[in-house]
Design an enzyme around this catalytic site. Structure first.
Site, PDB file in Angstrom:
ATOM      1  CE  LYS A 169      40.088  47.683 123.153  1.00 45.84           C
ATOM      2  NZ  LYS A 169      40.222  47.224 124.570  1.00 45.84           N
ATOM      3  N   GLY A 200      36.292  49.913 125.757  1.00 47.30           N
ATOM      4  CA  GLY A 200      35.412  48.836 125.296  1.00 47.30           C
ATOM      5  C   GLY A 200      36.152  47.521 125.245  1.00 47.30           C
ATOM      6  N   GLY A 202      37.854  44.232 123.611  1.00 42.04           N
ATOM      7  CA  GLY A 202      38.659  44.050 122.408  1.00 42.04           C
ATOM      8  C   GLY A 202      37.881  43.414 121.276  1.00 42.04           C
ATOM      9  CB  VAL A 205      35.567  48.843 121.037  1.00 43.92           C
ATOM     10  CG1 VAL A 205      36.238  50.122 120.547  1.00 43.92           C
ATOM     11  CG2 VAL A 205      34.233  49.168 121.697  1.00 43.92           C
ATOM     12  N   GLY A 206      37.554  46.855 119.592  1.00 47.88           N
ATOM     13  CA  GLY A 206      38.817  46.609 118.876  1.00 47.88           C
ATOM     14  C   GLY A 206      38.555  45.943 117.532  1.00 47.88           C
ATOM     15  CB  CYS A 278      56.552  42.799 125.472  1.00 48.29           C
ATOM     16  SG  CYS A 278      57.099  44.511 125.440  1.00 48.29           S
ATOM     17  CD  GLU A 378      54.701  37.549 126.230  1.00 50.34           C
ATOM     18  OE1 GLU A 378      53.554  37.482 125.777  1.00 50.34           O
ATOM     19  OE2 GLU A 378      55.441  38.533 126.075  1.00 50.34           O
TER      20      GLU A 378
HETATM   21  P1  NAD Z   1      45.791  41.358 124.594  1.00 51.61           P
HETATM   22  O1  NAD Z   1      46.278  40.998 123.250  1.00 51.61           O
HETATM   23  O2  NAD Z   1      44.898  40.429 125.309  1.00 51.61           O
HETATM   24  O3  NAD Z   1      45.018  42.751 124.542  1.00 51.61           O
HETATM   25  C1  NAD Z   1      45.605  43.924 124.018  1.00 51.61           C
HETATM   26  C2  NAD Z   1      44.510  44.864 123.546  1.00 51.61           C
HETATM   27  O4  NAD Z   1      43.812  44.254 122.443  1.00 51.61           O
HETATM   28  C3  NAD Z   1      43.444  45.165 124.603  1.00 51.61           C
HETATM   29  O5  NAD Z   1      43.067  46.519 124.490  1.00 51.61           O
HETATM   30  C4  NAD Z   1      42.312  44.242 124.184  1.00 51.61           C
HETATM   31  O6  NAD Z   1      41.043  44.697 124.627  1.00 51.61           O
HETATM   32  C5  NAD Z   1      42.423  44.301 122.679  1.00 51.61           C
HETATM   33  N1  NAD Z   1      41.789  43.187 121.956  1.00 51.61           N
HETATM   34  C6  NAD Z   1      41.464  41.942 122.431  1.00 51.61           C
HETATM   35  N2  NAD Z   1      40.864  41.214 121.467  1.00 51.61           N
HETATM   36  C7  NAD Z   1      40.808  41.999 120.358  1.00 51.61           C
HETATM   37  C8  NAD Z   1      40.321  41.796 119.031  1.00 51.61           C
HETATM   38  N3  NAD Z   1      39.762  40.650 118.652  1.00 51.61           N
HETATM   39  N4  NAD Z   1      40.445  42.808 118.139  1.00 51.61           N
HETATM   40  C9  NAD Z   1      41.041  43.969 118.488  1.00 51.61           C
HETATM   41  N5  NAD Z   1      41.510  44.221 119.741  1.00 51.61           N
HETATM   42  C10 NAD Z   1      41.400  43.252 120.662  1.00 51.61           C
HETATM   43  O7  NAD Z   1      47.113  41.683 125.433  1.00 51.61           O
HETATM   44  P2  NAD Z   1      47.208  42.069 126.964  1.00 51.61           P
HETATM   45  O8  NAD Z   1      46.940  40.831 127.749  1.00 51.61           O
HETATM   46  O9  NAD Z   1      46.435  43.308 127.236  1.00 51.61           O
HETATM   47  O10 NAD Z   1      48.773  42.453 127.072  1.00 51.61           O
HETATM   48  C11 NAD Z   1      49.773  41.506 127.256  1.00 51.61           C
HETATM   49  C12 NAD Z   1      50.440  41.147 125.943  1.00 51.61           C
HETATM   50  O11 NAD Z   1      50.949  42.326 125.322  1.00 51.61           O
HETATM   51  C13 NAD Z   1      51.651  40.247 126.122  1.00 51.61           C
HETATM   52  O12 NAD Z   1      51.641  39.215 125.160  1.00 51.61           O
HETATM   53  C14 NAD Z   1      52.833  41.183 125.862  1.00 51.61           C
HETATM   54  O13 NAD Z   1      54.006  40.564 125.414  1.00 51.61           O
HETATM   55  C15 NAD Z   1      52.274  42.114 124.853  1.00 51.61           C
HETATM   56  N6  NAD Z   1      53.036  43.369 124.851  1.00 51.61           N
HETATM   57  C16 NAD Z   1      53.881  43.647 123.804  1.00 51.61           C
HETATM   58  C17 NAD Z   1      54.638  44.816 123.812  1.00 51.61           C
HETATM   59  C18 NAD Z   1      55.565  45.166 122.679  1.00 51.61           C
HETATM   60  O14 NAD Z   1      55.867  46.339 122.526  1.00 51.61           O
HETATM   61  N7  NAD Z   1      56.017  44.232 121.870  1.00 51.61           N
HETATM   62  C19 NAD Z   1      54.517  45.707 124.867  1.00 51.61           C
HETATM   63  C20 NAD Z   1      53.660  45.401 125.906  1.00 51.61           C
HETATM   64  C21 NAD Z   1      52.917  44.237 125.872  1.00 51.61           C
END
Ligand code: NAD
Length: 472
Positions: A169, A200, A202, A205-206, A278, A378
């Site tokens: 996803k 899709g 999050g 689909v997530g 991150c 963050e």
């Molecule tokens: P996010 O958590 O909003 O979304 C990440 C993914 O999760 C997306 O594909 C989203 O559609 C999906 N998602 C959302 N709700 C969900 C649910 N209820 N169930 C399952 N999946 C769901 O994060 P973002 O805004 O896309 O990315 C930024 C964040 O990612 C920052 O907090 C950053 O620190 C973190 N990040 C961490 C690393 C690492 O390796 N530690 C690397 C890159 C980014």
């Protein structure tokens, strides 16, 4: 306008059951550049069923067969590097130098997984037992927008190296990149059902993937809030989870540092990936005795780190990915001012002279304390907080006074001292006098920055379960 209509299930491009169209933007112009048709929970279930059916045969493939598949994937992604680079600049707004790195890393990370697989001992003795490392089953891989293609490729390559099957996803905001990866995977000729991709939302689909009983493993990179939600919904079926979450990483400038080399590294670590990283070093800890000197050097360096058009090679910081992200970052800058920190450079609004694009003024706060919101949460934008410390022990204490533990940086004139300080920082990775990524080392967070590790054999084992066989 590109319209992305298909998802990828069981080795074929299919029209999703879901019918919602989602707009894709160019963050540098704020224009809609395309649309993606989103899958729904039915599509997720179909992909999981295809994966489940493909698992028994795939789990029995040999190391050599899987290495050959990974090599084909790596070649197919390498052939798409220029196209991927274009998509990353257009859809994400990464400055060209960063986008080039990200596009190249997307195939290099597959090569790294193949190299790990080549050497990994799947069988080993333990007393009278033979321990065999077995693939977990269907893996749900969920990626964020800040490096979508490389996260898909890295997670998928590790899962496949282990003999697992994937339902992916990707970030719904990164569909141009996802489309290129889907086409490359198809060209690589993987067995049907081994890699399924469902665009899709999050929470649709997530959420379906993280709750489904036929999914054995979730590997998620994204925010802490979503990571916690995934862990809760995974608990019912005791899925194995790898969570790569956020950070508020410290950069300790030790009192013996040469500021001419340390400050450019500190500013680059903080503004990495336009601040949407991150691992960004967003708290810069400087000796109180050298505060004024550090402030002056930082102002000079930030002036040499301009935000602007990502296609201009002089640009160091591109736009935020979305209007929402821009507003979020502006909110943090306001909050920092309200809580009494002083803006050393930058501030609210767009950079001077910019009238469009979700660009933020590269901003550094000083006169800040580690308990202020800007030092605890963050921000995920080019906003740094300078915090003075009295001595080395206090620097380490401030560095560790955070719920996060993803990364750290130590800048010093004495590498041995740097390594000693690094070992006292509670973080999954600490870089001393460098910003170089080491793909062969484990990557992941202490504390609330995550659970588990990616990369190398640590990352491979996240998709394996040991089985001990004792023959009497
Ligand atoms: P996010 O958590 O909003 O979304 C990440 C993914 O999760 C997306 O594909 C989203 O559609 C999906 N998602 C959302 N709700 C969900 C649910 N209820 N169930 C399952 N999946 C769901 O994060 P973002 O805004 O896309 O990315 C930024 C964040 O990612 C920052 O907090 C950053 O620190 C973190 N990040 C961490 C690393 C690492 O390796 N530690 C690397 C890159 C980014």
């Amino acid at each position: 306008m590109q319209r992305i209509e298909h998802i990828y299930i069981n080795g074929a491009f299919v029209t999703p059951h879901g019918s919602e169209w989602f707009d894709l933007f160019n963050p540098a112009t704020e224009e809609v550049i395309g649309q993606v048709r989103l899958g729904d929970a039915d599509d997720a279930r179909l992909a999981i069923a295809a994966a489940k059916a493909a698992f028994p045969a795939f789990s029995r493939t040999s190391r050599e067969q899987r290495m050959a598949m990974l090599q084909r994937m790596e070649a197919a992604m390498a052939a798409r590097e220029d196209e991927l680079f274009e998509a990353i600049v257009t859809e994400y707004g990464a400055p060209v130098s960063r986008a080039r790195w990200m596009a190249a890393y997307s195939h290099q990370v597959i090569g790294e997984a193949a190299a790990t697989l080549a050497e990994y001992p799947f069988e080993r003795p333990a007393g009278s037992a033979l321990v065999v490392m077995k693939p977990l089953g269907v893996a749900g891989l969920i990626t964020p927008w800040n490096s979508n293609a490389s996260f898909i490729c890295g997670k998928l390559a590790a899962a496949m190296a282990a003999g697992c099957i994937a339902v992916i996803k990707p970030s719904e905001m990164s569909a141009l990149q996802t489309q290129i990866v889907m086409e490359a995977l198809h060209e690589a000729g993987l067995p049907p059902g081994v890699a399924n991709i469902v665009n899709g939302r999050g929470d649709v689909v997530g959420a379906q993937i993280s709750a489904h009983p036929d999914v054995a493993k979730i590997s998620f990179t994204g925010s802490g809030a979503v990571g916690r939600a995934i862990m809760r919904s995974s608990a019912d079926t005791l899925k194995r989870v790898t969570l790569e979450l956020g950070g508020k990483s410290p950069t300790i400038v030790l009192d013996d540092a040469d500021l001419a080399t340390a400050v450019p590294l500190a500013v680059s670590a903080g503004f990495m990936n336009s601040g949407q990283a991150c691992i960004a070093g967003t708290r810069i800890l400087v000796p109180a005795s050298r505060l004024a000197e550090c402030e002056a050097a930082i102002v000079e360096q930030v002036r040499a780190t301009p935000a602007g058009d990502p296609r201009d090679p002089a640009t160091a910081i591109g736009p935020m990915v979305s209007a929402r992200q821009w507003q979020r970052v502006q909110g943090y800058i306001r909050r920092g001012i309200e809580e009494g920190a002083r803006v050393l450079i930058g501030g609210e609004g767009r950079p001077d002279g910019m009238t469009r694009g979700w660009l933020v003024k590269p901003t550094v706060f000083t006169d800040a304390r580690n308990d202020m919101t800007i030092a605890r949460e963050e921000i995920f934008g080019p906003v740094l907080t300078l915090i003075p410390y009295r001595d080395e022990a206090e620097a380490i204490a401030i560095a560790n006074d955070t719920p996060y533990g993803l990364h750290g940086y130590v800048l010093t004139g004495d590498s041995a001292r740097g390594a000693r300080v690094a070992s006292q920082i509670q973080a999954g990775r600490v870089l001393v006098n460098t910003l170089t990524h080491e793909p062969k080392a484990p990557f992941g967070g202490f504390k609330q920055s995550g659970i588990g590790r990616e990369n190398s054999h640590y990352g491979l084992e996240a998709y394996l379960e040991p089985q001990a066989i004792v023959v009497g």
